[in-house]
Design an enzyme around this catalytic site. Sequence first.
Site, PDB file in Angstrom:
ATOM      1  CG  ASN A  38      -1.904  -1.098   1.226  1.00 11.43           C
ATOM      2  OD1 ASN A  38      -2.521  -1.333   0.197  1.00 11.43           O
ATOM      3  ND2 ASN A  38      -2.057  -1.788   2.339  1.00 11.43           N
ATOM      4  CG  HIS A 124     -11.150  -2.115   5.938  1.00  8.77           C
ATOM      5  ND1 HIS A 124     -10.702  -2.028   7.226  1.00  8.77           N
ATOM      6  CD2 HIS A 124     -10.227  -2.840   5.261  1.00  8.77           C
ATOM      7  CE1 HIS A 124      -9.539  -2.657   7.327  1.00  8.77           C
ATOM      8  NE2 HIS A 124      -9.223  -3.152   6.147  1.00  8.77           N
ATOM      9  CD  GLU A 167     -13.351   0.873   2.147  1.00  6.37           C
ATOM     10  OE1 GLU A 167     -12.443   0.802   1.311  1.00  6.37           O
ATOM     11  OE2 GLU A 167     -13.748  -0.107   2.792  1.00  6.37           O
ATOM     12  CB  SER A 171      -9.445  -1.599   0.718  1.00  5.63           C
ATOM     13  OG  SER A 171     -10.445  -2.463   1.197  1.00  5.63           O
ATOM     14  CG  ASP A 196     -11.692   4.063   5.565  1.00  3.56           C
ATOM     15  OD1 ASP A 196     -10.658   4.693   5.269  1.00  3.56           O
ATOM     16  OD2 ASP A 196     -11.675   2.968   6.149  1.00  3.56           O
ATOM     17  CG  HIS A 199      -7.071   1.899   0.149  1.00  3.75           C
ATOM     18  ND1 HIS A 199      -5.907   1.193   0.012  1.00  3.75           N
ATOM     19  CD2 HIS A 199      -7.768   1.290   1.146  1.00  3.75           C
ATOM     20  CE1 HIS A 199      -5.896   0.180   0.863  1.00  3.75           C
ATOM     21  NE2 HIS A 199      -7.027   0.214   1.564  1.00  3.75           N
ATOM     22  CE  LYS A 232      -4.904   0.932   4.153  1.00  4.67           C
ATOM     23  NZ  LYS A 232      -4.243  -0.340   4.474  1.00  4.67           N
TER      24      LYS A 232
HETATM   25  C1  LIG Z   1     -10.229   0.859   3.920  1.00  3.26           C
HETATM   26  C2  LIG Z   1      -9.345   0.671   5.106  1.00  3.26           C
HETATM   27  N1  LIG Z   1      -9.649   1.290   6.240  1.00  3.26           N
HETATM   28  C3  LIG Z   1      -8.897   1.153   7.346  1.00  3.26           C
HETATM   29  C4  LIG Z   1      -7.763   0.367   7.334  1.00  3.26           C
HETATM   30  C5  LIG Z   1      -6.972   0.205   8.609  1.00  3.26           C
HETATM   31  O1  LIG Z   1      -5.826   0.990   8.576  1.00  3.26           O
HETATM   32  P1  LIG Z   1      -4.554   0.570   9.442  1.00  3.26           P
HETATM   33  O2  LIG Z   1      -3.797  -0.415   8.625  1.00  3.26           O
HETATM   34  O3  LIG Z   1      -3.833   1.853   9.685  1.00  3.26           O
HETATM   35  O4  LIG Z   1      -5.066  -0.027  10.716  1.00  3.26           O
HETATM   36  C6  LIG Z   1      -7.390  -0.284   6.161  1.00  3.26           C
HETATM   37  C7  LIG Z   1      -6.152  -1.090   6.119  1.00  3.26           C
HETATM   38  O5  LIG Z   1      -6.092  -2.245   6.113  1.00  3.26           O
HETATM   39  C8  LIG Z   1      -8.211  -0.143   5.018  1.00  3.26           C
HETATM   40  O6  LIG Z   1      -7.905  -0.787   3.883  1.00  3.26           O
END
Ligand SMILES: Cc1ncc(COP(=O)(O)O)c(C=O)c1O
Length: 375
Positions: A38, A124, A167, A171, A196, A199, A232
């Site tokens: 990422n 996610h 999102e 992701s 969110d 990404h 990321k």
């Molecule tokens: C869409 C999404 N939100 C949140 C997260 C969580 O982020 P972190 O890896 O900082 O815990 C991820 C990562 O896996 C993600 O892909």
Amino acid sequence: MPSSDTFKSRIESRLFELDAAGRRKRLPQYSLRQLSSNDYLGLSRHPEVIEAIVKTTAAEGSGSTGSRLLSGNHPLNASLEEAIADFKGGSAALVFSTGYQANISMMLTLSNIYPFVYSDSHIHASLIDGIRLSGSNCQIFPHNDTEALRSMLEKKPLGEPFVIVTESLFSMDGDRSPIAALLNLCDEHDGILLIDDAHGTGTLGLEGRGGLEHASLAFNPQRVVLTGTFSKALGGLGGYTVCHPLIRELTISLGRSFIYTTALPPGILAGNIAALSLLDQDPDLVSKLRTRVRKVRDAIGLPPSPSPIIPIRGPIEKLELIASSLREKGLFAPVIHPPTVADGEECIRISVTNHWDDAITEQLSESVKNAQLFQ
Ligand SMILES: Cc1ncc(COP(=O)(O)O)c(C=O)c1O
């Protein structure tokens, strides 16, 4: 107390079930070159980021020594909060130890004021877990289907406050959510939108500011709560929300994954600040990624899109063939199985980064072509 044989056989039979269902996970080898990293902009190895981490760690110590509410509230937290709020066009932000924890706390907090939740079917796991923990009344709408969501909202008890959860850049599929249409629904029915931007940050919008920039929308803190991660495109570690200052205030009291965990180490905070400032000041980072994405998509015969996330789908045997042919070339991109993706939606998730060179693109396209996936 169970005998040690009973103890072992209980665990082994559960592992066996997971194996049989294709749900057993195994840790990959680290040495292979990653095709699903990422680190989209390559900032995890940027000399200025590394220098900031090293210098701050030498001066301030390796750990934060406590939670934000006790000894761990190093002033760099406030600096990073100011920087990420500015970058996103908002006025307040809160930094968390991970993006996962940011999503948990924001769902816990928002459920206190918006007890109805409408969530996209592809969000996610961290958002799903947050919704579950919050005990909200949640309905799932089909992925990106704003008409289905509209009819759900029309059936909702009048005047009940609600939050829509989505999102900016999904992701797994690398597709975008219809942010403008979702915001219109929030305006019409008086709700709030949680986006969110994990990404989308560093990949969407000309300057990489994320989903709102891509949709040419200003940040309205009475309608939008952003969450995201520094792990990321920013190449570091930690999560954040950008939200109305009052929502930030509430989260400090209600966000259990904010309260009951150790704060980020000062060096990590400094690295995140350095990475954010590089992204803020150098739009070439984003355009370089976009050029690379265009080349890769072209090479494997996919239509154009700004998304560095490229899911390769097809019959599972062909996906396994591609993954093993990549492995022979020293490249790592595993097949992703349920429950990370829905049943029947297994894929290889390729993510293009600024670390890629043309040789990787050629090797990838050769493996995909040899599996005759798109014929
Ligand atoms: C869409 C999404 N939100 C949140 C997260 C969580 O982020 P972190 O890896 O900082 O815990 C991820 C990562 O896996 C993600 O892909």
